[in-house]
Scaffold this active site. Structure first.
Site, PDB file in Angstrom:
ATOM      1  N   ASP A  70      57.760  40.508  49.553  1.00 32.90           N
ATOM      2  CA  ASP A  70      56.516  41.296  49.536  1.00 32.90           C
ATOM      3  C   ASP A  70      56.327  41.991  50.888  1.00 32.90           C
ATOM      4  O   ASP A  70      55.952  43.170  50.957  1.00 32.90           O
ATOM      5  CB  ASP A  70      55.291  40.405  49.269  1.00 32.90           C
ATOM      6  CG  ASP A  70      54.974  40.255  47.769  1.00 32.90           C
ATOM      7  OD1 ASP A  70      55.924  40.273  46.959  1.00 32.90           O
ATOM      8  OD2 ASP A  70      53.784  40.123  47.419  1.00 32.90           O
ATOM      9  N   TYR A 109      59.978  25.444  44.155  1.00 33.78           N
ATOM     10  CA  TYR A 109      59.598  25.929  42.832  1.00 33.78           C
ATOM     11  C   TYR A 109      60.016  25.002  41.691  1.00 33.78           C
ATOM     12  O   TYR A 109      59.758  25.312  40.533  1.00 33.78           O
ATOM     13  CB  TYR A 109      60.227  27.317  42.585  1.00 33.78           C
ATOM     14  CG  TYR A 109      59.433  28.463  43.174  1.00 33.78           C
ATOM     15  CD1 TYR A 109      59.236  28.568  44.545  1.00 33.78           C
ATOM     16  CD2 TYR A 109      58.891  29.439  42.351  1.00 33.78           C
ATOM     17  CE1 TYR A 109      58.518  29.628  45.081  1.00 33.78           C
ATOM     18  CE2 TYR A 109      58.173  30.500  42.871  1.00 33.78           C
ATOM     19  CZ  TYR A 109      57.988  30.584  44.235  1.00 33.78           C
ATOM     20  OH  TYR A 109      57.278  31.638  44.754  1.00 33.78           O
ATOM     21  N   ASP A 115      60.160  34.751  48.474  1.00 31.94           N
ATOM     22  CA  ASP A 115      59.031  35.344  47.755  1.00 31.94           C
ATOM     23  C   ASP A 115      58.133  36.084  48.751  1.00 31.94           C
ATOM     24  O   ASP A 115      57.752  37.241  48.543  1.00 31.94           O
ATOM     25  CB  ASP A 115      58.249  34.226  47.048  1.00 31.94           C
ATOM     26  CG  ASP A 115      57.031  34.746  46.300  1.00 31.94           C
ATOM     27  OD1 ASP A 115      57.153  35.789  45.634  1.00 31.94           O
ATOM     28  OD2 ASP A 115      55.963  34.113  46.390  1.00 31.94           O
ATOM     29  N   ASP A 148      58.822  31.939  60.613  1.00 37.44           N
ATOM     30  CA  ASP A 148      57.643  32.543  61.254  1.00 37.44           C
ATOM     31  C   ASP A 148      58.054  33.717  62.142  1.00 37.44           C
ATOM     32  O   ASP A 148      57.486  34.808  62.068  1.00 37.44           O
ATOM     33  CB  ASP A 148      56.818  31.484  62.023  1.00 37.44           C
ATOM     34  CG  ASP A 148      57.648  30.556  62.893  1.00 37.44           C
ATOM     35  OD1 ASP A 148      58.899  30.644  62.867  1.00 37.44           O
ATOM     36  OD2 ASP A 148      57.048  29.737  63.617  1.00 37.44           O
TER      37      ASP A 148
END
Ligand code: NAD
Ligand code: IPM
Ligand code: MN
Length: 351
Positions: free
Chosen positions: A248, A137, A244, A220
């Site tokens: 979610d 980021y 991030d 993963d």
């Protein structure tokens, strides 16, 4: 008034959900008197499009220095295609105020809110700690020959020893302080050699916490295991981008983005609270956005400024709403944004 809350309602559904959170704050003021003075700030897409200003540098400094806490609705608007305002305002606060801990809890308030077959409230008690100031980021990199067939873009992933250590240390310290027994770290050290730093620091810091088990997953497999065996996880610590994504994912296991709150912290500095969700353009103006993520962020804020009873009352009211089947359509309810806010505010006043 002992506390000043800076509010950036922002874009899309931001103002709608923050409006309900402030309604609930009024209710909690009437009963518990936490003494929170609200200061509404205009920073967002609309303001940027009108003035060309995202957020002035001196305002950023003021937020870091002069307010007790910050509450954000959401930032993101398709009229600002490169999202520059969100980068300046939202990522700006995280980076410039050095809020390195992105704390994203995922708790199941009612069995019927999980989409996982056979799982119940006992199977979910997750806290995701996302590193919030580094990783992919940082906008280190650039572009060359843009728009030509030879276009090249480079985005570097930054991992500093200091940055990795402080978030891992925070996760272990939080786990111990909250009676948790396991911390899991997710990385991609098998493909990205630089993630070896995360592994080494996790071992090093984790070995100081002999009362807490530690394990690691590649990101993963972590994504898969979180769905397959959510009960195997308590505290998850990971980098900025993986955090991030995992937050979610964790949110949908317990009812979705509509009820997922978060805090952006640096112990000893101002904390910024916000729903995990974004500006949800398709929901804007329809009175269907779930305000609970914003209201639960408010509850975290109250607790964070030392008003634990007020915070608990707000969280309790949200739990009561969910138990009573009160909610917006995303969690299976039939009410609108404002009616849910009204119900929760009334519950706070009458409880
Ligand atoms: P989003 O979080 O806005 O929406 C994702 C999905 O969740 C959509 O289906 C949406 O309808 C649903 N949803 C989100 N919030 C909800 C709520 N309160 N109640 C019910 N349903 C809800 O993510 P997106 O669509 O990927 O992004 C939209 C914009 O928001 C983009 O500009 C993005 O950059 C921005 N964004 C901002 C933040 C933030 O401010 N922290 C977070 C994520 C995305
Ligand atoms: C979030 C959002 C932001 C992020 C976007 C809007 C930059 O998705 O807060 O989770 O990626 O951090
Ligand atoms: Mn996100």
């Amino acid at each position: 008034m002992p506390h000043t809350l800076a509010v950036i309602a922002g874009d899309g559904i931001g103002p709608e959900v923050v409006g309900e959170a402030l309604k609930v704050l009024d209710a909690v003021e009437a009963v518990h008197h936490p003494g929170v003075a609200v200061e509404q700030l205009p920073w967002g897409a609309e303001h940027y499009l009108k003035t060309g200003i995202t957020i002035p540098p001196e305002e950023m400094q003021r937020l870091g220095r002069d307010v007790s806490a910050i509450l954000v609705g959401a930032l993101g608007d398709s009229r600002v295609p490169d999202n520059v305002h969100a980068r300046d305002i939202l990522l700006g606060m995280r980076f410039q105020l050095d809020l390195y801990v992105n704390e994203r809890p995922a708790r199941l308030f009612d069995d019927r809110l999980t989409p996982l077959k056979g799982k119940t409230v006992r199977d979910f008690d997750l806290m995701v700690f996302r590193e919030n100031t580094e990783g992919l980021y940082v906008s280190v990199g650039g572009a060359f020959k843009v728009g030509t067939p030879d276009e090249i873009t480079i985005a570097e992933e930054l991992n500093t020893r200091k940055g990795v250590e402080r978030i891992i240390r925070h996760a272990f310290a939080w786990a111990r302080a909250h009676g948790k027994t396991r911390v899991t770290m997710a990385d991609k050290a098998n493909a990205i050699a630089a993630h070896g730093l995360w592994r080494r620091v996790f071992e090093e810091v984790g070995s100081e916490y002999t009362d807490i088990k530690r394990d690691t997953r590649y990101i993963d497999a972590m994504a898969m295991d979180l769905v397959r065996t959510p009960e195997a996880f308590q505290v998850i610590v990971t980098g900025n981008l993986f955090g991030d994504i995992l937050s979610d994912l964790a949110s949908i296991l317990v009812g979705g983005l509509g009820i997922a709150p978060s805090a952006n912290r640096h112990p000893g500095k101002v904390t910024m609270y916000e729903p995990v969700h974004g500006s949800a353009p398709p929901l804007v103006g329809k009175d269907i956005a779930n305000p609970m993520a914003a209201i639960l962020s408010l509850a975290m804020m109250l607790e964070g400024v030392g008003e634990a009873a007020s915070g608990a009352a707000v969280e309790q009211a949200v739990r009561a709403a969910i138990t009573a089947g009160v909610g917006t359509p995303d969690i299976g309810g039939t009410l609108g944004t404002r009616a849910v806010g009204d119900w929760i505010a009334k519950h706070v006043r009458e409880a």
